[in-house]
Scaffold this motif. Structure first.
Motif, PDB file in Angstrom:
ATOM      1  N   SER A   1     -11.783 -61.896 -12.824  1.00  0.00           N
ATOM      2  CA  SER A   1     -12.916 -60.881 -13.121  1.00  0.00           C
ATOM      3  C   SER A   1     -12.480 -59.625 -12.578  1.00  0.00           C
ATOM      4  O   SER A   1     -11.275 -59.744 -11.703  1.00  0.00           O
ATOM      5  CB  SER A   1     -14.233 -60.981 -12.416  1.00  0.00           C
ATOM      6  N   GLN A   2     -12.814 -58.374 -12.676  1.00  0.00           N
ATOM      7  CA  GLN A   2     -12.298 -57.069 -12.225  1.00  0.00           C
ATOM      8  C   GLN A   2     -12.435 -57.204 -10.635  1.00  0.00           C
ATOM      9  O   GLN A   2     -11.614 -56.713 -10.053  1.00  0.00           O
ATOM     10  CB  GLN A   2     -12.941 -55.818 -12.940  1.00  0.00           C
TER      11      GLN A   2
ATOM     12  N   SER B   1       2.126 -62.851 -18.290  1.00  0.00           N
ATOM     13  CA  SER B   1       0.768 -63.244 -19.322  1.00  0.00           C
ATOM     14  C   SER B   1       0.896 -64.553 -19.675  1.00  0.00           C
ATOM     15  O   SER B   1       1.728 -65.165 -19.469  1.00  0.00           O
ATOM     16  CB  SER B   1       0.891 -62.028 -20.394  1.00  0.00           C
TER      17      SER B   1
ATOM     18  N   ALA C   1      -9.545 -54.573 -15.436  1.00  0.00           N
ATOM     19  CA  ALA C   1      -9.779 -55.141 -16.580  1.00  0.00           C
ATOM     20  C   ALA C   1      -8.717 -55.816 -17.379  1.00  0.00           C
ATOM     21  O   ALA C   1      -8.865 -57.240 -17.603  1.00  0.00           O
ATOM     22  CB  ALA C   1     -10.710 -54.347 -17.546  1.00  0.00           C
ATOM     23  N   ASP C   2      -7.670 -55.021 -17.587  1.00  0.00           N
ATOM     24  CA  ASP C   2      -6.595 -55.494 -18.328  1.00  0.00           C
ATOM     25  C   ASP C   2      -5.832 -56.640 -17.530  1.00  0.00           C
ATOM     26  O   ASP C   2      -5.576 -57.563 -18.102  1.00  0.00           O
ATOM     27  CB  ASP C   2      -5.741 -54.432 -18.738  1.00  0.00           C
TER      28      ASP C   2
ATOM     29  N   THR D   1      -7.909 -59.677 -17.509  1.00  0.00           N
ATOM     30  CA  THR D   1      -7.834 -60.538 -18.511  1.00  0.00           C
ATOM     31  C   THR D   1      -6.456 -61.425 -18.837  1.00  0.00           C
ATOM     32  O   THR D   1      -6.173 -62.466 -19.041  1.00  0.00           O
ATOM     33  CB  THR D   1      -7.907 -59.816 -20.080  1.00  0.00           C
TER      34      THR D   1
ATOM     35  N   GLY E   1      -6.743 -64.141 -15.835  1.00  0.00           N
ATOM     36  CA  GLY E   1      -8.121 -65.083 -16.048  1.00  0.00           C
ATOM     37  C   GLY E   1      -9.023 -64.776 -14.783  1.00  0.00           C
ATOM     38  O   GLY E   1      -9.492 -65.924 -14.273  1.00  0.00           O
TER      39      GLY E   1
END
Length: 151
Positions: free
Chosen positions: A30-31, A151, A21-22, A25, A28
């Motif tokens: 989905s898991q 990031s 999940a991290d 994020t 950009g």
């Protein structure tokens, strides 16, 4: 492999326990999309394994040395390679170009262990010449190329 794959590799390289999940994020996705990319990177051999980074000071292995060595003319090179591949003190062993045959990276608890290691290689008949470089401090040590802030 695209820019997103590289970002995922950098994130996992910084923290292999980072959640899907991290990572999703940060890049950009989905898991499930992140999971699929990681599986593909593993299947293609880009990611070989997940590992931990240890504190060598906490393990009492604060002496880091690099040894350049020239194999003796009559040394069994394959035996040397096998010995270095399984020796517990050898972190890395590289066949190199130039004057030296191999470059070794090793960690020890005390400086005297370097002499013992070299003695072991001499007794086995592997060394014609060697040069030992003792590190005073480490500015950066990584196991993968970092393409910048993921990031």
């Amino acid at each position: 492999m695209d820019r997103t794959d590289r970002k995922i590799i950098n994130l996992l390289g910084a923290d292999a326990r980072r959640s899907l999940a991290d990572i999703g994020t940060a890049v950009g996705l989905s898991q499930s999309a992140v999971n699929e990319r990681i599986r593909r990177l593993q299947a293609t051999g880009v990611i070989r394994r997940f590992t931990v980074e240890v504190s060598h000071r906490a393990l009492d292995e604060s002496v880091l040395v690099f040894i350049q060595l020239l194999l003796a003319a009559d040394a069994d090179e394959e035996a040397f390679r096998r010995a270095m591949a399984r020796h517990c003190d050898v972190l890395e062993c590289h066949h190199v170009s130039g004057r030296w045959s191999y470059l070794l990276k090793l960690r020890f608890a005390v400086l005297g262990d370097v002499e013992a290691f070299l003695g072991e290689l001499k007794r086995a008949g592997y060394i014609a010449a060697s040069e030992t470089i003792i590190t005073l401090s480490t500015v950066r040590e990584r196991s993968f190329r970092d393409d910048g802030d993921p990031s």
